[in-house]
Design an enzyme around this catalytic site. Structure first.
Site, PDB file in Angstrom:
ATOM      1  N   CYS A  96       0.838  -1.206   0.000  1.00 40.03           N
ATOM      2  CA  CYS A  96       0.000   0.000   0.000  1.00 40.03           C
ATOM      3  C   CYS A  96       0.875   1.259   0.000  1.00 40.03           C
ATOM      4  O   CYS A  96       1.504   1.582   1.016  1.00 40.03           O
ATOM      5  CB  CYS A  96      -0.925  -0.037   1.212  1.00 40.03           C
ATOM      6  SG  CYS A  96      -1.844   1.494   1.495  1.00 40.03           S
ATOM      7  N   CYS A 118      -0.038   3.958   2.559  1.00 43.43           N
ATOM      8  CA  CYS A 118       0.378   3.545   3.905  1.00 43.43           C
ATOM      9  C   CYS A 118       1.808   3.982   4.177  1.00 43.43           C
ATOM     10  O   CYS A 118       2.148   4.384   5.302  1.00 43.43           O
ATOM     11  CB  CYS A 118       0.270   2.026   4.050  1.00 43.43           C
ATOM     12  SG  CYS A 118      -1.401   1.358   3.887  1.00 43.43           S
TER      13      CYS A 118
END
Length: 319
Positions: A77, A80
């Site tokens: 991700c 993230c």
């Protein structure tokens, strides 16, 4: 920009929870135990990794003493990778008023389901055993601090939870860091501009990195995020959504609504709206919608499963 999914309305609702009185009592007991132990347990780690096996002890039980912020993340991700370092740094600066629990979404699917996580990064809090959503998607540092300030205030006022006492740092001696490379300095400057809300500065800084390194994934994600936040800044969400609902064939209205969806963490809604816009348009309008969809793909990264799904849907309507 005020991100609507960063509201603390969920916390305010906790005032009606009958467990508030019990939570205050548990908080007092936890502080008493801590005082009796005299800190014999060693330095406190303010950022911890948590899984399904350790969740009850590390999150639920500790939430009687300190608000626990949960960061659902994954290695693939890209947002993230932007959000997590900011959360970790800010948590340490709060010096024990909050605790950060990092949960690998891929390895803890049961917790993902229990919290109703639809996409990552997703940030929640647990206070006195009560879970509440904070926000989804990457967020500027100023907004993160505002949310944590509200979390700390409500935790103290509603539940008597004041956090870990006397924590200045994690008690770990930091090794001297090597001087940052020029590219890292440029990325750091871009990230700082994004965190402080200087969106024009962030766009320019990320573009500078990409001019030297067109394949830099972090810079591409950061640039897409900065441009998205710039587009939605100052928009009237209610008016934008009304215009999009009233005029499905108005491409610009659909673009604005998709941007708001994306900024609010409603990734699938944003992608679905633009795929449908591509499907129902032709010529320049279709190309405009297609390009915006590709730009939004950059915000969360090519490996995100939602991007993979949306790319397949886009290919079906195009070919």
């Amino acid at each position: 920009m005020q991100r609507r999914n960063m509201s603390m309305s969920g916390v305010v609702d906790l005032s009606a929870v009958k467990a508030a009185g019990e939570a205050k009592e548990k908080a007092e007991q936890a502080r008493a135990r801590s005082a009796e132990q005299g800190g014999a347990g060693g330095p406190v780690s303010l950022v911890i990794d948590v899984d399904e096996a350790s969740f009850e002890a590390e999150v639920l039980q500790r939430s009687a003493e300190v608000p626990v912020v949960i960061d659902f993340w994954a290695e693939w991700c890209e947002p993230c990778k932007q959000l997590s370092p900011v959360l970790e740094r800010v948590t340490r600066e709060y010096a024990g008023r909050v605790l950060l629990a990092k949960i690998d979404a891929d390895q803890n699917q049961m917790l993902m389901q229990q919290f109703g996580v639809q996409g990552i990064p997703a940030v929640f809090a647990v206070v006195a055993g009560q879970a509440l959503p904070l926000f989804q998607g990457a967020a500027p540092e100023a907004q993160i601090r505002q949310t944590l300030d509200q979390l700390v205030q409500v935790s103290e006022e509603r539940f008597g939870i004041t956090g870990l006492q006397g924590v200045a740092d994690e008690g770990v001696e930091q090794e001297p860091q090597a001087p940052a490379e020029p590219e890292n300095l440029a990325l750091a400057a871009a990230q700082e501009a994004l965190d402080t809300g200087d969106l024009n500065g962030a766009v320019q800084a990320y573009q500078n990195v990409l001019s030297d390194d067109p394949g830099n994934t972090e810079a591409r994600v950061g640039l897409a995020m900065a441009e998205l936040l710039g587009r939605v800044q100052g928009l009237d969400a209610q008016q934008v959504r009304k215009e999009a609902a009233d005029a499905p064939s108005d491409v610009e209205a659909q673009l604005r609504a998709a941007d708001l969806d994306m900024a609010g963490g409603h990734v699938e809604d944003a992608f679905g709206r633009l795929v449908e816009t591509v499907k129902r348009t032709a010529g320049d309008d279709r190309e405009t919608a297609r390009v915006r969809l590709l730009e939004l793909f950059e915000v969360i990264g090519a490996e995100d499963p939602r991007v993979v799904t949306a790319r397949s849907s886009l290919a079906r309507v195009l070919f």
